[in-house]
Design a protein around this motif. Structure first.
Motif, PDB file in Angstrom:
ATOM      1  N   SER A 278       3.197 -19.312   9.849  1.00 47.72           N
ATOM      2  CA  SER A 278       1.570 -19.107   9.745  1.00 47.72           C
ATOM      3  C   SER A 278       0.914 -20.345   9.152  1.00 47.72           C
ATOM      4  CB  SER A 278       1.074 -17.823   9.616  1.00 47.72           C
ATOM      5  OG  SER A 278       1.379 -17.651   8.030  1.00 47.72           O
ATOM      6  N   SER A 279       1.728 -20.911   8.412  1.00 44.09           N
ATOM      7  CA  SER A 279       0.920 -22.165   7.567  1.00 44.09           C
ATOM      8  C   SER A 279       1.210 -23.429   8.387  1.00 44.09           C
ATOM      9  CB  SER A 279       1.501 -22.219   6.171  1.00 44.09           C
ATOM     10  OG  SER A 279       2.821 -22.288   6.487  1.00 44.09           O
ATOM     11  N   CYS A 280       1.975 -23.578   9.529  1.00 49.17           N
ATOM     12  CA  CYS A 280       1.994 -24.600  10.130  1.00 49.17           C
ATOM     13  C   CYS A 280       1.064 -24.874  11.284  1.00 49.17           C
ATOM     14  CB  CYS A 280       3.520 -24.570  11.142  1.00 49.17           C
ATOM     15  SG  CYS A 280       3.715 -25.824  12.008  1.00 49.17           S
ATOM     16  N   GLU A 281       0.494 -26.144  11.306  1.00 43.48           N
ATOM     17  CA  GLU A 281      -0.281 -26.576  12.216  1.00 43.48           C
ATOM     18  C   GLU A 281      -0.029 -26.074  13.511  1.00 43.48           C
ATOM     19  OE1 GLU A 281      -1.828 -31.080  13.887  1.00 43.48           O
ATOM     20  OE2 GLU A 281      -0.803 -30.865  11.994  1.00 43.48           O
ATOM     21  N   TYR A 282       1.179 -26.078  13.901  1.00 43.65           N
ATOM     22  CA  TYR A 282       1.388 -25.898  15.375  1.00 43.65           C
ATOM     23  C   TYR A 282       1.775 -24.294  15.742  1.00 43.65           C
ATOM     24  CZ  TYR A 282       2.810 -30.630  14.889  1.00 43.65           C
ATOM     25  OH  TYR A 282       2.583 -32.127  14.297  1.00 43.65           O
ATOM     26  N   HIS A 283       1.542 -23.451  14.861  1.00 42.30           N
ATOM     27  CA  HIS A 283       1.831 -21.981  15.019  1.00 42.30           C
ATOM     28  C   HIS A 283       0.578 -21.477  15.624  1.00 42.30           C
ATOM     29  CE1 HIS A 283       1.490 -17.738  13.586  1.00 42.30           C
ATOM     30  NE2 HIS A 283       2.475 -17.823  13.759  1.00 42.30           N
ATOM     31  N   THR A 284       0.771 -20.499  16.526  1.00 43.11           N
ATOM     32  CA  THR A 284      -0.475 -19.850  17.015  1.00 43.11           C
ATOM     33  C   THR A 284      -0.446 -18.229  16.582  1.00 43.11           C
ATOM     34  OG1 THR A 284       0.739 -18.826  19.030  1.00 43.11           O
ATOM     35  CG2 THR A 284      -0.125 -21.153  19.305  1.00 43.11           C
ATOM     36  N   GLU A 285      -1.437 -17.454  16.873  1.00 45.81           N
ATOM     37  CA  GLU A 285      -1.611 -16.143  16.274  1.00 45.81           C
ATOM     38  C   GLU A 285      -0.647 -15.115  17.177  1.00 45.81           C
ATOM     39  OE1 GLU A 285      -5.483 -14.562  15.963  1.00 45.81           O
ATOM     40  OE2 GLU A 285      -6.261 -16.175  14.946  1.00 45.81           O
ATOM     41  N   SER A 286       0.015 -15.688  18.278  1.00 38.55           N
ATOM     42  CA  SER A 286       0.993 -14.858  19.047  1.00 38.55           C
ATOM     43  C   SER A 286       2.340 -15.690  18.658  1.00 38.55           C
ATOM     44  CB  SER A 286       0.566 -15.095  20.379  1.00 38.55           C
ATOM     45  OG  SER A 286       0.645 -16.360  21.071  1.00 38.55           O
TER      46      SER A 286
ATOM     47  N   GLU B  57      20.673 -21.812   7.550  1.00 37.38           N
ATOM     48  CA  GLU B  57      20.767 -23.034   6.600  1.00 37.38           C
ATOM     49  C   GLU B  57      19.970 -24.084   7.226  1.00 37.38           C
ATOM     50  OE1 GLU B  57      24.801 -23.142   5.701  1.00 37.38           O
ATOM     51  OE2 GLU B  57      24.528 -21.862   3.876  1.00 37.38           O
ATOM     52  N   THR B  58      19.185 -23.770   8.372  1.00 38.57           N
ATOM     53  CA  THR B  58      18.448 -24.671   9.284  1.00 38.57           C
ATOM     54  C   THR B  58      16.870 -24.525   9.038  1.00 38.57           C
ATOM     55  OG1 THR B  58      18.657 -23.461  11.288  1.00 38.57           O
ATOM     56  CG2 THR B  58      20.574 -25.171  10.722  1.00 38.57           C
ATOM     57  N   ASP B  59      16.151 -25.790   9.486  1.00 37.07           N
ATOM     58  CA  ASP B  59      14.753 -25.655   9.453  1.00 37.07           C
ATOM     59  C   ASP B  59      14.159 -26.301  10.615  1.00 37.07           C
ATOM     60  OD1 ASP B  59      13.108 -24.190   7.350  1.00 37.07           O
ATOM     61  OD2 ASP B  59      14.346 -25.332   5.985  1.00 37.07           O
ATOM     62  N   CYS B  60      12.897 -25.885  10.673  1.00 36.20           N
ATOM     63  CA  CYS B  60      12.082 -26.774  11.754  1.00 36.20           C
ATOM     64  C   CYS B  60      11.638 -28.136  11.139  1.00 36.20           C
ATOM     65  CB  CYS B  60      11.099 -25.833  12.342  1.00 36.20           C
ATOM     66  SG  CYS B  60       9.949 -26.908  13.529  1.00 36.20           S
ATOM     67  N   GLY B  61      12.163 -29.238  11.276  1.00 39.40           N
ATOM     68  CA  GLY B  61      11.659 -30.452  10.756  1.00 39.40           C
ATOM     69  C   GLY B  61      10.326 -30.723  11.487  1.00 39.40           C
ATOM     70  N   THR B  62       9.761 -30.252  12.325  1.00 40.65           N
ATOM     71  CA  THR B  62       8.438 -30.357  12.809  1.00 40.65           C
ATOM     72  C   THR B  62       7.234 -29.895  12.041  1.00 40.65           C
ATOM     73  OG1 THR B  62       9.463 -30.431  14.821  1.00 40.65           O
ATOM     74  CG2 THR B  62       7.061 -30.411  15.138  1.00 40.65           C
ATOM     75  N   TYR B  63       7.621 -28.979  11.323  1.00 46.23           N
ATOM     76  CA  TYR B  63       6.470 -28.325  10.505  1.00 46.23           C
ATOM     77  C   TYR B  63       5.632 -29.280   9.818  1.00 46.23           C
ATOM     78  CZ  TYR B  63       4.429 -25.881   6.295  1.00 46.23           C
ATOM     79  OH  TYR B  63       3.490 -25.259   5.692  1.00 46.23           O
ATOM     80  N   ALA B  64       4.303 -28.965  10.123  1.00 44.71           N
ATOM     81  CA  ALA B  64       3.035 -29.813   9.481  1.00 44.71           C
ATOM     82  C   ALA B  64       2.007 -28.547   8.722  1.00 44.71           C
ATOM     83  CB  ALA B  64       2.582 -30.630  10.407  1.00 44.71           C
ATOM     84  N   LYS B  65       1.881 -28.845   7.555  1.00 41.82           N
ATOM     85  CA  LYS B  65       1.086 -27.819   6.816  1.00 41.82           C
ATOM     86  C   LYS B  65      -0.535 -27.910   7.578  1.00 41.82           C
ATOM     87  CE  LYS B  65      -0.692 -26.599   2.264  1.00 41.82           C
ATOM     88  NZ  LYS B  65      -0.320 -25.189   2.300  1.00 41.82           N
TER      89      LYS B  65
ATOM     90  N   CYS C 276      -7.055 -27.102   5.652  1.00 42.76           N
ATOM     91  CA  CYS C 276      -7.678 -26.103   4.547  1.00 42.76           C
ATOM     92  C   CYS C 276      -8.450 -25.261   5.548  1.00 42.76           C
ATOM     93  CB  CYS C 276      -8.722 -26.679   3.676  1.00 42.76           C
ATOM     94  SG  CYS C 276      -9.687 -25.335   3.105  1.00 42.76           S
ATOM     95  N   CYS C 277      -8.113 -23.718   5.148  1.00 44.71           N
ATOM     96  CA  CYS C 277      -9.027 -22.746   5.928  1.00 44.71           C
ATOM     97  C   CYS C 277      -8.396 -22.416   7.111  1.00 44.71           C
ATOM     98  CB  CYS C 277     -10.400 -23.044   6.049  1.00 44.71           C
ATOM     99  SG  CYS C 277     -11.221 -23.834   4.354  1.00 44.71           S
ATOM    100  N   GLY C 278      -7.176 -22.806   7.444  1.00 48.68           N
ATOM    101  CA  GLY C 278      -6.550 -22.234   8.600  1.00 48.68           C
ATOM    102  C   GLY C 278      -6.941 -22.921  10.125  1.00 48.68           C
ATOM    103  N   GLN C 279      -7.654 -24.109   9.805  1.00 47.13           N
ATOM    104  CA  GLN C 279      -8.093 -24.930  10.922  1.00 47.13           C
ATOM    105  C   GLN C 279      -7.119 -25.712  11.560  1.00 47.13           C
ATOM    106  OE1 GLN C 279     -11.445 -27.023   9.199  1.00 47.13           O
ATOM    107  NE2 GLN C 279     -12.586 -25.138   9.029  1.00 47.13           N
TER     108      GLN C 279
END
Length: 58
Positions: free
Chosen positions: A16-24, A44-52, A55-58
């Motif tokens: 949920s802390s990722c910019e690309y995550h949706t509530e669903s 042992e793998t991860d999403c390399g696309t993750y972007a924080k 602020c404030c979930g926007q």
């Protein structure tokens, strides 16, 4: 990587802390990059696309 409004089909995201995550629990990135950290197992793998999210979930 920029975000798009349509989620990627059949991709679930629980970070949920990722910019690309949706509530669903979907991913709205244009593409995803799965990276290997130290081994060959799925835990042992991860999403390399993750972007924080900004602020404030926007």
């Amino acid at each position: 990587m920029s975000s798009k409004s349509t989620p990627i089909a059949n991709v679930r995201c629980d970070v949920s802390s990722c910019e690309y995550h949706t509530e669903s629990n979907e991913c709205t990135a244009n593409a995803i990059n799965v990276v290997k950290h130290h081994g060959d197992g799925s835990n042992e793998t991860d999403c390399g696309t993750y972007a924080k999210k900004n602020c404030c979930g926007q």
